[in-house]
Scaffold this motif. Structure first.
Motif, PDB file in Angstrom:
ATOM      1  N   UNK B 113     -64.374  14.490 -72.336  1.00  0.00           N
ATOM      2  CA  UNK B 113     -63.901  13.125 -72.600  1.00  0.00           C
ATOM      3  C   UNK B 113     -64.063  12.829 -74.078  1.00  0.00           C
ATOM      4  N   UNK B 114     -63.171  12.057 -74.627  1.00  0.00           N
ATOM      5  CA  UNK B 114     -63.255  11.727 -76.051  1.00  0.00           C
ATOM      6  C   UNK B 114     -64.549  10.981 -76.356  1.00  0.00           C
ATOM      7  N   UNK B 116     -65.211   8.584 -78.074  1.00  0.00           N
ATOM      8  CA  UNK B 116     -65.108   7.128 -78.170  1.00  0.00           C
ATOM      9  C   UNK B 116     -65.627   6.446 -76.911  1.00  0.00           C
ATOM     10  N   UNK B 117     -65.623   7.196 -75.779  1.00  0.00           N
ATOM     11  CA  UNK B 117     -66.078   6.610 -74.530  1.00  0.00           C
ATOM     12  C   UNK B 117     -67.582   6.567 -74.429  1.00  0.00           C
TER      13      UNK B 117
END
Lengths: 222, 310, 141
Positions: B113-114, B116-117
């Motif tokens: 997952x990126x 940013x999460x």
């Protein structure tokens, strides 16, 4: 072009808080095209800074000028006779400008008025989007003319990842999933097979990862 | 698929043709080994292998390689997950060698997952290689004994290579093709994203079978029991690539107060029954995150106990 | 302090609506404060960010732009474009600690003489309450 955004005014005011007389230097190149550091923007910033400083009872004298470009020494030279008349020079050009100024005038303080961000273009008036990551080995022809290095949040070469939804990237609904676009284009062209091959790991030596880069045209050098 | 690639328990179970049953466990948000051991107690003996997540959703936790090594010590077989988000190829190869040296035999290759999460959104992201290239790289390390640069490895890691598949992400029509590429790259087994839309999944599996993919690779269907209506709504709206049909949410709502968790489990058990009979499905991957204590009960009711001797 | 000062307010008025309404207000003998300095422009779209900022910089206590009703701009979208410029100027003023209400946009038609007078009165009252532009106040001090 190189896209940049003007720094918040309080940040710029902080940089010149001890200065009385500055040169505000715009650029007719990229920053004019993205409406960040051209003539108009120089005028607006100058007026804003003056208003703010007048409010403090500590007026700021500002000389407004715009150079053709700040990424060629001959234009930087144009201020040779006047550069040291000021307490500081604020450059509204992309990151290249303030550095060229600093190198040409090492005894002068040079300050950046903008945050340089990406290589991009205008998708409509007032909106610019990133298109290129400057990786040094362009392969967009493998992906239907679209760049997954710059436009996929994870720079995947075999996307899309499992987070792609309705053509949007998992990071935000208003960010396009470039892999969705690439796959659909290939499907329309009947060339989905192009995406079945397994590409070798990217050579990042030509990108910024390999160190600061230089480009030489031997046929032009003296 | 006759000679053993890694000799892992999971591999042996799958080769034998028995219905595989794997679980999942997130490492602690710290070095608290006791907490990890507690969770493992519920899974021991009830599953063939336990996935160890790798800074899942970009939240920092104990490294999956380390947690996997601890599991080996505790007598639980790990399936160590590795994402491409946080490490470059050097660190990846290095960690695989380390994990293998500590007894880890299964790994799952993921993009990640990126960041940013996660809880450190300002961090630099790596993505030096992607999950496809990771699969190919591990296969080469295992079968040819070579690093990415062709140099010989002093003690190649014989990993059983897994990859993930999300049949519900867009563009849907492309997903079987991407799965085919992962299998061609070297994936030995696949674990899917958790499934709620059974109709869509049946269509996906038909395509996979038609393309001959299920002959080349073991596919484990992902199941996550819904604990509450809130969880169902959250997953439906906030988790990218998740397909939760309205019928599922309505069924949970209809269960009545205090009975939703049980209904969620019933639903999961129905799914497991169907997967046992579904063509091309070699097992189930149960992701009961932070609900590990219910796994023994679910395994019992699903009729997958005792796990085969391997 | 606020009551005794006489605000200087600059009003950019478009020829086709606002200025015409001003003329009408005149023929109707409507009264409105003399604090308003009117500048006629062919369209409010002609007004740029720099004009509004310079007005404040040079000591105006308030600035407003008066144009056609939205959707009825003589040049179609001039007033819509300037609406955004006014928002930008207000944000800029806020960033540097000056009341954004000193700059505002109004819309009216050429038939709205009374509205023209009302805007002038409204703005004058508002600016009187806000007090003099700090720039001017400092100069005087």
């Amino acid at each position: 072009m190189i896209v940049a955004d003007r720094k918040p005014v309080p940040e710029i005011l902080e940089m010149v808080s001890n200065d009385q007389n500055i040169l505000l230097l715009g650029c007719k190149g990229c920053v004019t095209v993205c409406n960040t550091g051209g003539l108009k923007e120089v005028q607006v910033l100058a007026s804003t800074l003056k208003i703010a400083r007048k409010k403090e009872g500590n007026p700021l004298k500002i000389k407004e000028e715009v150079l053709e470009r700040q990424c060629d020494p001959e234009y930087i030279e144009e201020i040779r006779d006047s550069y040291d008349n000021y307490d500081a020079i604020i450059s509204m050009a992309c990151g290249v400008g303030p550095q060229f100024l600093s190198e040409a005038y090492p005894d002068q303080r040079v300050l950046p008025a903008v945050n340089t961000t990406f290589f991009g273009g205008a998708v409509r008036h007032g909106v610019w989007e990133e298109r290129c990551a400057g990786c040094g080995t362009c392969g967009i022809h493998h992906f239907g003319g679209l760049c997954p290095i710059a436009r996929c949040s994870k720079s995947l070469l075999h996307g899309p990842c499992g987070g792609s939804a309705n053509g949007s990237c998992e990071i935000a609904k208003d960010v396009e999933c470039i892999w969705d676009m690439i796959v659909r284009k290939k499907m329309e062209q009947g060339r989905l097979d192009d995406l079945q091959q397994i590409r070798s790991a990217k050579d990042w030596l030509t990108a910024r990862d390999g160190g600061p880069r230089r480009s030489i045209r031997e046929e032009l050098t003296e | 698929m006759s000679t053993l690639k890694s000799g892992s328990r999971l591999e042996k179970v799958l080769i034998s043709g028995a219905f595989a049953f794997t679980g999942e466990c997130g490492p602690p948000k710290g070095a608290n080994v006791d907490h990890l051991k507690e969770k493992l107690e519920h899974l021991k003996g009830n599953v063939d292998a336990v996935n160890v997540t790798d800074n899942q959703t970009a939240v920092v936790r104990m490294s999956s390689a380390a947690a996997a090594a601890i599991m080996v010590q505790e007598g639980v077989e790990p399936n160590f997950q590795m994402v491409c988000r946080d490490r470059n190829r050097l660190a990846i190869m290095s960690d695989i060698l380390g994990a293998y040296a500590l007894g880890v035999r299964n790994m799952l290759c993921l993009s990640g997952d990126h960041q940013r999460f996660g809880n450190h959104p300002e961090s630099k992201n790596v993505f030096d290689i992607d999950s496809m290239q990771l699969i190919a790289m591990v296969k080469r390390m295992r079968d040819e004994g070579k690093f990415l640069n062709e140099e010989d490895i002093d003690g190649p890691p014989k990993m059983f290579i897994g990859a993930a598949c999300n049949p519900f992400a867009d563009p849907c029509e492309f997903r079987p093709h991407r799965l085919a590429t992962k299998i061609a790259a070297g994936a030995d087994f696949i674990q899917t994203q958790c499934i709620y839309n059974m109709e869509k999944f049946r269509d996906f599996m038909k395509k996979a079978v038609d393309m001959g993919l299920t002959q080349k690779c073991y596919i484990l269907a992902g199941v996550t029991p819904m604990k509450s209506v809130g969880m169902a709504n959250y997953m439906s709206k906030m988790v990218p690539g998740m397909d939760v049909p309205a019928s599922v949410i309505n069924r949970l709502k209809g269960a009545g107060k205090g009975k939703v968790a049980e209904e969620g489990i019933k639903l999961a058990l129905e799914q497991i029954e169907e997967f046992k009979a579904m063509e091309g499905i070699a097992g189930v991957h149960l992701m009961a995150i932070e609900w590990e204590h219910r796994v023994p009960e679910i395994a019992e009711r699903a009729g997958v106990l005792p796990r085969p001797q391997a | 302090m606020a009551d005794s000062f006489d605000p200087k307010i600059v009003a950019f008025c478009c020829k086709y609506c606002a200025y015409a309404a001003g003329d009408l207000a005149g023929s109707m003998r409507l009264s409105y404060p003399t604090n308003i300095r009117i500048i006629q422009v062919p369209c409010t779209g002609r007004v740029d960010i720099i004009h509004l900022l310079r007005a404040i910089e040079d000591g105006a206590d308030g600035v407003y732009v008066a144009g056609c009703l939205e959707g009825e701009c003589h040049f179609l979208t001039g007033n819509l474009k300037t609406k955004k410029k006014v928002t930008f100027v207000r944000q800029t003023l806020e960033e540097i600690g000056i009341e954004p209400e000193r700059v505002q946009m109004f819309n009216l038609s050429s038939a709205m003489g009374p509205r023209f007078a009302e805007i002038a009165t409204e703005m004058t009252a508002k600016i009187s309450k806000l007090g003099p532009n700090v720039v001017e106040a400092r100069k005087a001090a």
